[in-house]
Design an enzyme around this catalytic site. Sequence first.
Site, PDB file in Angstrom:
ATOM      1  N   LYS A 125     -38.606 -36.014 -47.815  1.00  9.74           N
ATOM      2  CA  LYS A 125     -38.899 -36.768 -46.589  1.00  9.74           C
ATOM      3  C   LYS A 125     -40.426 -36.815 -46.452  1.00  9.74           C
ATOM      4  O   LYS A 125     -41.053 -35.882 -45.954  1.00  9.74           O
ATOM      5  CB  LYS A 125     -38.259 -36.099 -45.380  1.00  9.74           C
ATOM      6  N   ILE A 126     -40.994 -37.890 -46.917  1.00 13.53           N
ATOM      7  CA  ILE A 126     -42.458 -37.997 -47.007  1.00 13.53           C
ATOM      8  C   ILE A 126     -43.055 -38.294 -45.631  1.00 13.53           C
ATOM      9  O   ILE A 126     -42.534 -39.117 -44.870  1.00 13.53           O
ATOM     10  CB  ILE A 126     -42.834 -39.081 -48.034  1.00 13.53           C
TER      11      ILE A 126
END
Length: 563
Positions: A125-126
């Site tokens: 989850k950037i």
Amino acid sequence: MRWIVKLIGLVGLLSVIASATCPAWSPVQARQEMDKLNEKLKAWDRAYYQQGVSLVSDATYDEMRSQFTQWQECFNPAQEPQQPRLFTQGKALHPVAHTGVKKLPDSVAVAQWIKGKTHLWVQPKIDGVAVTLVYQQGQLTQLLSRGDGEKGQEWTAKARMIPAIPKTLAGPLADSVLQGEIFWKRDNHVQKTLGGINARGKAAGAMMRQADPALLNELGIFIWAWPDGPKDMSQKLEMLRQGGFPLTKSWSRPVTSVDEIAALRESWFRAPLPFVTDGVVIREAMEPAGKYWRPGKAAWVMAWKYPSAQQLAEVKSVQFSVGRTGKVAVVLNLHPLQIDDKQVKRVNIGSVKKWQALDIAAGDRVRVSLAGQGIPRLDEVVWRVSQRNKPQPPAINTIAPLSCLYFEIWCREQFIARLAWLSSPQVLNITGVSSRSWQQLQQHLKLKHIFSWLAVGEKELTQISVISTARADHLWQQFLLTRQQPFRKWLLAFGLPLPKAVLHSLPDSQWSHLAARDEASWQKLPGIGAARAKKLVAFIHHPQVAELANFLAQQGIQGFIDQ
């Protein structure tokens, strides 16, 4: 991310809210506090949606939004829960809406969600800025900010200056809508040790600035959705790689169990990565057609975020702690919270002056983390209640380094702190004696001064109801052992204002030798200046210190008996 809570109306929080305790506020104060928090939430929303700036972390925002909803339930139960306003300046319609991703709190929830599902994939989850890329006839025609999920801002001109974004595509990607994250590129970023480093703010700032296009060279793109793309995930990832989006394939993993998901999550949390992350995303390969996508309505994708290194805490009360030298420290008593594996109930914030500058009162919300060795640390005051009920700090003029050698009601805390200091391992090493122990002894024996315990007999200790016979015997033996401690340890017990290095090399072995020194004599020792010499002479000749030295001589303590 923040918008998930906004768009789903905080439904997942209602069960917690229903059981929460309501504040004991009058209707007037409740309205006052709610209006104030509502304005704060609006300010955070404006900054986030109009400027792309997160003034607080997602976790902090979510909790304060939840707090507002709880107060609504408490004081306006008949009113519909207030929904947040999305202050987006975006006017361009997304071809496919951004659904957002709901958050799962723990592995149990993850296991429940994946039950019965197949063809699952996990991605990092950037932590960046969500966007839509639109390609038509092989050309990049639009780059839109996420905005409210339905409409966003036009960033197409900026897209043409970002090397990481392909300007032309061929094959099935030539006419495609892609959703992804523009992020600040990093080298070997380790999330566990480095944290978020405001990566989203950096990326958003680069996209919104009119000048300094050089910053755009530092941005990358991670595509996490291709609505209406190939049904087979492996094929989809390979086509994205060939089209110029290699990160998606490199950082997507097929999984079949919660254990695999947890292992990847932990691995990416500790490993060096080329971007900043705040958790993992779990998705099904099969997705509905893009025309059915709606903000907050994705049932095929979930997030499992990393534990926050910072937690939001409510201040229960403000307490003042007086140390052995008379220094006053301010301690915040908190409603208990969990950070990693540690329960935190208190945090020391330093001096009275610092506390006054921070302006903290009971009811305020503060952000707390763990510093080195797991010590709680105050990071920020997030929100202040309207009614500022603050206690009066101790009168500073009654506290001094020479005070509380003898017990007085007003200096009970400093007196106990002096006893705790002299019993510590680096001083007289009285094992098994805590501050609580000294409080019990003081309460029952009425110790006159900091060395009175030397004259306490074994029988007196056994008569204390809260102390067992075995413990009384242990204390008696420990008190006896202190008589064997060297002269320098007793000087430490006194609190003699002498640097440790000088104390270790001090040539004097008798109290009388110290008493004979004048300021000039003290200054002949290395590291002793005029100010320190003056303090030493004043300390040694203070009437109470001289009286205590005579007491130690009467007890036969080495170095205090006249030779």
